[in-house]
Write an enzyme that holds these catalytic residues in place. Structure first.
Site, PDB file in Angstrom:
ATOM      1  N   GLY A  60       0.829  -1.205   0.000  1.00  0.00           N
ATOM      2  CA  GLY A  60       0.000   0.000   0.000  1.00  0.00           C
ATOM      3  C   GLY A  60       0.855   1.244   0.000  1.00  0.00           C
ATOM      4  O   GLY A  60       0.524   2.258   0.625  1.00  0.00           O
ATOM      5  N   ALA A  61       1.971   1.183  -0.737  1.00  0.00           N
ATOM      6  CA  ALA A  61       2.992   2.232  -0.662  1.00  0.00           C
ATOM      7  C   ALA A  61       2.758   3.390  -1.615  1.00  0.00           C
ATOM      8  O   ALA A  61       3.561   4.323  -1.656  1.00  0.00           O
ATOM      9  CB  ALA A  61       4.373   1.619  -0.939  1.00  0.00           C
ATOM     10  N   SER A  62       1.682   3.366  -2.372  1.00  0.00           N
ATOM     11  CA  SER A  62       1.487   4.391  -3.398  1.00  0.00           C
ATOM     12  C   SER A  62       0.928   5.700  -2.858  1.00  0.00           C
ATOM     13  O   SER A  62       0.957   6.717  -3.544  1.00  0.00           O
ATOM     14  CB  SER A  62       0.573   3.864  -4.511  1.00  0.00           C
ATOM     15  N   ARG A  63       0.407   5.674  -1.627  1.00  0.00           N
ATOM     16  CA  ARG A  63      -0.149   6.905  -1.051  1.00  0.00           C
ATOM     17  C   ARG A  63      -0.360   6.725   0.447  1.00  0.00           C
ATOM     18  O   ARG A  63      -0.171   5.653   0.995  1.00  0.00           O
ATOM     19  CB  ARG A  63      -1.474   7.262  -1.721  1.00  0.00           C
ATOM     20  N   SER A  87       2.058  -2.074  -4.506  1.00  0.00           N
ATOM     21  CA  SER A  87       0.654  -1.674  -4.620  1.00  0.00           C
ATOM     22  C   SER A  87       0.121  -2.270  -5.912  1.00  0.00           C
ATOM     23  O   SER A  87       0.866  -2.904  -6.666  1.00  0.00           O
ATOM     24  CB  SER A  87       0.523  -0.145  -4.616  1.00  0.00           C
ATOM     25  N   TYR A 143     -14.662  -4.272   8.448  1.00  0.00           N
ATOM     26  CA  TYR A 143     -13.320  -3.686   8.533  1.00  0.00           C
ATOM     27  C   TYR A 143     -12.781  -3.816   9.953  1.00  0.00           C
ATOM     28  O   TYR A 143     -11.630  -4.245  10.163  1.00  0.00           O
ATOM     29  CB  TYR A 143     -13.375  -2.221   8.112  1.00  0.00           C
ATOM     30  N   LYS A 199      -9.464  -5.905  11.403  1.00  0.00           N
ATOM     31  CA  LYS A 199      -8.371  -5.236  12.103  1.00  0.00           C
ATOM     32  C   LYS A 199      -8.152  -5.825  13.497  1.00  0.00           C
ATOM     33  O   LYS A 199      -7.027  -5.843  14.004  1.00  0.00           O
ATOM     34  CB  LYS A 199      -8.634  -3.731  12.173  1.00  0.00           C
TER      35      LYS A 199
END
Length: 254
Positions: A16-19, A40, A159, A163
């Site tokens: 999830g490194a794109s943002r 990502s 969700y 978690k």
């Protein structure tokens, strides 16, 4: 003893490194001299982060993968092994929350998608990552959970369930991997200003009446405010920390 946050010669992987939080974490780890594998689904978005890191003098390499897909995970770690030969740090950050609504009307496809990414994906990413880390003497796995894993949020039932599962997973892996010199910890962010949470943050009435009154600091976090905790968990500064959950939430759970 001097506290050591330096990550020189470490290979780190951030999903999830794109943002958002993933981008901030990736940039921070690179700033402290790790070579970062950016993961990502969309390679073009990753390339933007890769260029940002390189412009700051860091090292980064992008691989497109969907962590909700086992074949993608297998391919991701094969590419990592082929190119780098080792993995020292894994940050499981990619997550999804496709459904904002009550639990009575949630259907099976929504359940499956959320669990596939947020729970199953984290499990098999950690499994593959740990096997690589064992081969190079140990490492650190950081799972990005949420304060929702402790106090479920309204209209975010599935969700929140995933978690909570990430917290239990973190402790299970920590106990089993400690003897192999692999530390496993979790970051629990509170409300953070990202595209992921924009549906709430952009609702001014919801923020003022319901959300902000629950946060003593009365604001959302910036993604960069999560990166310091991850740096601590990734580095030798946390050498005796495993199975822990670090809450960064402006006091919401206080």
């Amino acid at each position: 003893m001097k506290i050591n946050f330096d990550l020189t010669d470490k290979i780190a992987m951030v999903t999830g490194a794109s943002r958002g939080i993933g981008e901030s974490v990736a940039v921070t780890l690179a700033d402290y001299n790790a070579e970062v594998i950016l993961v990502s689904r969309k390679i073009d978005d990753l390339k933007n982060v890769e260029e940002k890191i390189k412009s700051r003098g860091g090292k980064a390499f992008s691989i497109a993968a969907n962590i909700g897909n086992i074949e993608d995970i297998t391919s991701l770690f094969k590419q990592t092994a082929d190119k780098f030969g080792k993995l020292n740090i894994l940050v499981n950050n990619a997550a999804t929350n496709p459904y904002f609504g009550d639990v009575l009307n949630a259907d099976e496809p929504v359940w499956d998608k959320t669990v596939d990414v947020n729970l199953k994906g984290y499990f098999f990413m950690s499994q593959h990552g740990a096997k690589m880390m064992i081969n190079n003497g140990g490492g650190s796995i950081i799972n990005v959970s949420s304060i929702n894993g402790i106090r479920p949020a309204l209209m975010q039932g599935i969700y929140s369930i995933t978690k909570a599962g990430v917290i239990a997973m973190t402790k299970s892996f920590a106990k089993e991997l400690a003897s192999k010199q692999i530390r496993v910890n979790a970051l629990l962010p509170g409300l953070t200003s990202t595209k992921f949470s924009s549906v709430m943050i952009n609702n001014e009435d919801l923020m003022k009446k319901l959300i902000l009154p629950q946060i003593p600091m009365y604001r959302a976090a910036h993604p960069d405010e999560m990166a310091g905790a991850v740096l601590y968990l990734a580095s030798d500064a946390s050498s005796f920390t495993t199975g822990a959950t670090i809450v960064v939430d402006g006091g919401a759970l206080a």
